[in-house]
Design a protein around this motif. Structure first.
Motif, PDB file in Angstrom:
ATOM      1  N   SER A  50     -25.439 -16.899  -5.345  1.00  0.00           N
ATOM      2  CA  SER A  50     -25.714 -16.241  -4.078  1.00  0.00           C
ATOM      3  C   SER A  50     -27.141 -15.737  -4.090  1.00  0.00           C
ATOM      4  O   SER A  50     -27.582 -15.135  -5.069  1.00  0.00           O
ATOM      5  N   ASP A 296      -6.986 -11.407   6.063  1.00  0.00           N
ATOM      6  CA  ASP A 296      -8.426 -11.172   6.116  1.00  0.00           C
ATOM      7  C   ASP A 296      -9.160 -11.846   4.962  1.00  0.00           C
ATOM      8  O   ASP A 296     -10.376 -11.673   4.818  1.00  0.00           O
ATOM      9  N   ASN A 298      -8.596 -11.235   1.729  1.00  0.00           N
ATOM     10  CA  ASN A 298      -8.676 -10.375   0.558  1.00  0.00           C
ATOM     11  C   ASN A 298      -7.544 -10.668  -0.409  1.00  0.00           C
ATOM     12  O   ASN A 298      -6.418 -10.941   0.016  1.00  0.00           O
ATOM     13  N   MET A 305     -13.845  -6.388  -4.373  1.00  0.00           N
ATOM     14  CA  MET A 305     -15.087  -5.646  -4.189  1.00  0.00           C
ATOM     15  C   MET A 305     -15.194  -4.525  -5.216  1.00  0.00           C
ATOM     16  O   MET A 305     -16.258  -4.297  -5.798  1.00  0.00           O
ATOM     17  N   ARG A 339     -13.426 -18.513  -3.888  1.00  0.00           N
ATOM     18  CA  ARG A 339     -14.881 -18.646  -3.815  1.00  0.00           C
ATOM     19  C   ARG A 339     -15.439 -17.889  -2.616  1.00  0.00           C
ATOM     20  O   ARG A 339     -16.437 -17.153  -2.733  1.00  0.00           O
ATOM     21  N   GLU A 340     -14.803 -18.061  -1.461  1.00  0.00           N
ATOM     22  CA  GLU A 340     -15.290 -17.387  -0.269  1.00  0.00           C
ATOM     23  C   GLU A 340     -15.272 -15.871  -0.431  1.00  0.00           C
ATOM     24  O   GLU A 340     -16.215 -15.171  -0.014  1.00  0.00           O
ATOM     25  N   LEU A 341     -14.202 -15.360  -1.056  1.00  0.00           N
ATOM     26  CA  LEU A 341     -14.113 -13.913  -1.270  1.00  0.00           C
ATOM     27  C   LEU A 341     -15.191 -13.448  -2.243  1.00  0.00           C
ATOM     28  O   LEU A 341     -15.840 -12.411  -2.021  1.00  0.00           O
ATOM     29  N   GLU A 343     -18.080 -14.809  -2.822  1.00  0.00           N
ATOM     30  CA  GLU A 343     -19.399 -14.882  -2.185  1.00  0.00           C
ATOM     31  C   GLU A 343     -19.643 -13.684  -1.269  1.00  0.00           C
ATOM     32  O   GLU A 343     -20.764 -13.165  -1.187  1.00  0.00           O
ATOM     33  N   LYS A 344     -18.594 -13.216  -0.584  1.00  0.00           N
ATOM     34  CA  LYS A 344     -18.713 -12.015   0.229  1.00  0.00           C
ATOM     35  C   LYS A 344     -19.042 -10.802  -0.660  1.00  0.00           C
ATOM     36  O   LYS A 344     -19.881  -9.968  -0.313  1.00  0.00           O
ATOM     37  N   CYS A 345     -18.368 -10.726  -1.799  1.00  0.00           N
ATOM     38  CA  CYS A 345     -18.612  -9.623  -2.719  1.00  0.00           C
ATOM     39  C   CYS A 345     -20.022  -9.702  -3.310  1.00  0.00           C
ATOM     40  O   CYS A 345     -20.718  -8.676  -3.420  1.00  0.00           O
ATOM     41  N   ALA A 347     -22.649 -10.840  -1.974  1.00  0.00           N
ATOM     42  CA  ALA A 347     -23.624 -10.444  -0.963  1.00  0.00           C
ATOM     43  C   ALA A 347     -23.656  -8.935  -0.765  1.00  0.00           C
ATOM     44  O   ALA A 347     -24.696  -8.366  -0.403  1.00  0.00           O
ATOM     45  N   ARG A 348     -22.536  -8.281  -1.029  1.00  0.00           N
ATOM     46  CA  ARG A 348     -22.455  -6.827  -0.777  1.00  0.00           C
ATOM     47  C   ARG A 348     -22.849  -5.994  -1.976  1.00  0.00           C
ATOM     48  O   ARG A 348     -23.360  -4.880  -1.809  1.00  0.00           O
TER      49      ARG A 348
END
Length: 349
Positions: A50, A296, A298, A305, A339-341, A343-345, A347-348
């Protein structure tokens, strides 16, 4: 299959006499009773890291265990264990050949770093020519092997000195293979019999022996929280302090914190977030275990997270392995959801 892995994991290992027993050295990363359904469209974009973080993605091979083992996992624990020792290749009755895992990872999921599991290659422990071909394939595809997860090789904390030494020697083959493939590490299990103190002392001895060989080959030795005492973060952190080597670390797994099981499921579970905090100072890899997802996206049993915040706070930078073991999604869709989850983490944090 039960609703999530915490209620159905079965583990067994190889004793000094060569007999399999439940709850000793874990080597099955999951145990279920239903087939996965077909996955979604093939991924075409390589997403290994990322831009917002220094984390990179790898794919743990066990995420596709039914794709390789097929129905072999449905024939009972005793059958699987005996067959693994006698005719391991006969267990590979799934739709895909483990040799093709590098191509599957890059072509279907866009992930160019993989984590192998030795039980898919159990008959290839001394087959150098096979691994030459495997390495050539990886090089041609631009895929790297990050580590090899080693199971079903005995108890590294066996109470018997000779049995412990033989277990260490069995791991040598996989350290050699890791070196041949250019992998940075092998993952081993910290298992044995006795009190917490007794097992800790024997594990420290076994790990120290194995780590000495790993150092000689330039391959790190990592221990995962993987059942029994090893799922107690404080206990495993104490083992790491006693081994006291930069070449020997941990592979914290988000989901493997069950210390004791019964037929109905986990009856003694360690706090996973406390465990992550205790293991991350020694971490040289991270395994993002996922079972099921809510609407969602999660993960239902681990706050990813929160877990990744602990990983980040420890100063860890490197690979985070996708390891999907759920039953509601197919293996392919579960990998993509994990993977999608992540990648969100990434980024945050």
């Amino acid at each position: 299959m039960a609703s999530h892995r915490r209620d159905f994991i079965k583990r067994f290992g190889l004793s000094a006499a060569g007999i399999f027993t439940i709850g000793v050295t874990p080597f099955l990363r999951a145990w279920g009773g239903t087939k996965s359904t077909t996955g979604a469209a093939v991924a075409t974009t390589i997403l290994t890291d990322s831009p917002a973080s220094n984390f990179k993605l790898s794919l743990a091979q066990w995420s596709l265990h039914r794709r390789f083992f097929g129905d072999s996992l449905d024939k009972g624990l005793s059958f699987f264990g005996k067959t693994l020792m006698q005719d391991p290749d006969s267990l590979l009755i799934g739709a895909s050949d483990p040799f093709d895992f590098p191509a599957i990872s890059i072509n279907e999921f866009g992930i160019n770093c993989i984590e192998l599991v030795n039980t898919f290659y159990y008959s290839k422990a001394k087959d150098s020519a096979y691994w030459d071909r495997f390495k050539n394939q990886c090089d041609a595809l631009g895929v790297t092997v990050n580590l090899i997860m080693c199971d079903a090789l005995g108890n590294i904390g066996d109470t018997d000195d000779d049995a412990r030494r033989k277990t260490v020697q069995r791991h040598h083959d996989w350290i050699d293979i890791a070196k041949q493939l250019g992998a940075s590490a092998v993952r081993v299990n910290a298992a044995g019999q006795g009190t917490m103190e007794e097992v800790a002392a024997n594990v420290v001895d076994g790990l120290s022996q194995l780590n000495a060989y790993g150092l000689s080959q330039g391959v790190r030795v990592l221990v995962e929280n993987h059942g029994g005492y090893s799922s107690n973060g404080q206990w495993l952190a104490g083992v790491m302090k006693a081994v006291d080597s930069v070449n020997c670390g941990t592979l914290p797994d988000f989901g493997n914190f069950c210390i004791e099981r019964s037929a109905s499921g986990c009856i003694n579970e360690y706090d996973r977030y406390l465990g992550m905090e205790e293991l991350m100072p020694f971490a040289q890899g991270v395994s993002a275990k996922a079972y099921e997802f809510d609407s969602d996206g999660n993960e239902q049993f681990t706050d990813f997270m929160r877990a990744m915040t602990i990983v980040k706070a420890a100063g860890y930078e490197g690979y985070v392995g996708i390891e999907y073991e759920g039953s509601q999604l197919s293996e392919e869709l579960g990998i993509r959801a994990t993977r999608e989850l992540l990648e969100k983490c990434f980024a945050r944090v």
